[in-house]
Design an enzyme around this catalytic site. Sequence first.
Site, PDB file in Angstrom:
ATOM      1  N   TYR A  41       0.858  -1.193   0.000  1.00  0.00           N
ATOM      2  CA  TYR A  41       0.000   0.000   0.000  1.00  0.00           C
ATOM      3  C   TYR A  41       0.890   1.238   0.000  1.00  0.00           C
ATOM      4  CZ  TYR A  41      -3.315   3.514   1.583  1.00  0.00           C
ATOM      5  OH  TYR A  41      -4.078   4.644   1.680  1.00  0.00           O
ATOM      6  N   GLU A  51      -3.650   7.419  -4.172  1.00  0.00           N
ATOM      7  CA  GLU A  51      -3.632   6.175  -3.404  1.00  0.00           C
ATOM      8  C   GLU A  51      -3.371   5.002  -4.345  1.00  0.00           C
ATOM      9  OE1 GLU A  51      -7.322   4.449  -1.753  1.00  0.00           O
ATOM     10  OE2 GLU A  51      -6.262   4.373   0.162  1.00  0.00           O
TER      11      GLU A  51
END
Length: 399
Positions: free
Chosen positions: A119, A207
Site C-alpha cells: 500500500y 492512493e
Amino acid sequence: MNIHEYQAKELLAKYGIGVPAGHAAMSVEEAVAAAEKLPGPLYVVKAQIHAGGRGKGKFKELGQDAKGGVRLAHSVDDVRKDAGEMLGNTLVTIQTGDEGKQVNRLYVTDGVDIAKEFYLSMLVDRASSHIAMIVSTEGGMDIEDVAHNTPEKITTITIDPATGFMPHHGRSVAYALKLEGALAKQAQKLAAQLYEAFTALDAEMLEINPLVETEGGELLVLDTKMSFDGNALYRHPDVEAMRDETEEDPAEVEAGKHDLAYIKLDGNIGCMVNGAGLAMATMDIIKLNGAFPANFLDVGGGATTEKVTEAFKIILSDDAVEGILVNIFGGIMRCDTIAEGIVAAAKEVELDVPLVVRLEGTNVEAGKDILANSGLPIIPADDLGDAARKIVAQVKEAA
Ligand code: ADP
Ligand code: MG
C-alpha cells in the site's frame, strides 16, 4: 476533482512510473479491441467508477454469485462476456453507498502475476504543512482495517515541500516496505517519481492499493485513485479534460456552473448562506437544534438575484429538503438588495417548503420590510439562534 483509474495510470506513466498496459473501453466492441491489443493470455476487466472496493463489489442486476467489478479473464471471449455483463449495470461497493454506481466505462488491462501486494498513498497533510507518504506492507486490503487492527504496520513519511524529495525519503519507503536489493532501488525511484507527479500535477490525494511486486521482480501500480485541487485545475487543462461529470452529483455540477459552492449532505434543511465560515456556523447551529443540514451552500460575496434564484433551484431539486434557512450577512451587498433577490427568486421557483430568513448588516430594516411586504410566507428571524429554532420547529411540525 476525482478521475478514473485508467486516467490516473495514464498520468503516472508520463512520469516514468510502471503500470500494466491497458486500454479504456466504453462498449463491448471496444473492450474486445482493447484485449486484442494486449499480449494475453490473462486479461483483467475493471469497472471504472469513482469508488473503490470494486473487486469485492456486487452488481445489482446480477445474482449474488456473479463476479464483481474487477474480473480476471482468460481469453478475449471471456473479456467480451464480462464486458457485456458489466457495462450499463450498477456496481455496489463499500464506497458507493446502497444505490451503487452505473458502470459506463471499463479498463481492460494486462493480468499480472503478483508476488506481493503493498500500500502507498500520498496526501497534503495540513497539520504539518508537508506532503505525507503513507506506506504499508499490508496492500490489497482495506487500509482502514489495517490502521485499526495493526497500526504499527503503517509508516508515514513526511516531505517538506520547501526542500523537496530527498534520497533518505526513498530509503525510508523501501525500508518500511521491507524491500531489499534491486526492489529497494526500484521503490526509492518510484517514491521520487510519485512525489514529482504529485506536486507537478497539483494533486490532493494519490492512493495506490495495491502496489505490487510481480513474479518477475518488478514494482507496478496495479490500482490507483487520484484527486486534484480544484483551485489549481486551470494550470492543468489535460487533467481538467479528464473530468467525468456523470460521476459527480448533478446538483454539484450545476452549482459549479453558477459559481456557487454547494455540497450535498444527508439532512432535510436546505441552507443558503454567504461566506463559507457563516455556512459552517449555520450548519452547526441547525445540528445543535436537533436537525441536520441538507447541504452546504455558499453563494459568495455577490449574492445577486440570479445567484439566489439558482441557489433556490439547486436546494429544491433535492427531494430530501423539507425547509430552507437563508442566512445572509449584507456587507458590501446591502440587505435590501438581497431581500429583493430572495423575493424574486422565491416567486420564480414556486417555493413549497417553509422558508426562514435571517438578514443582518447594512440596510437590514429596509430588507426586513421588503420580506414582510412581499406577500410570501417568509418567516423572519432576528438572529442565527432564532432562525435555526424556527426552521427546525417548522420542519418538525410539518412531519
Ligand atoms: P478495487 O480496489 O476497487 O477492488 P483493484 O484494482 O485494487 O480494485 O483490484 C482488486 C484486486 O484485484 C487487487 O488487489 C488484485 O489482487 C487484483 N487485480 C487487480 N488488477 C489486476 C491485474 N492487472 N492483474 C492481476 N490482478 C489484479
Ligand atoms: Mg484497490
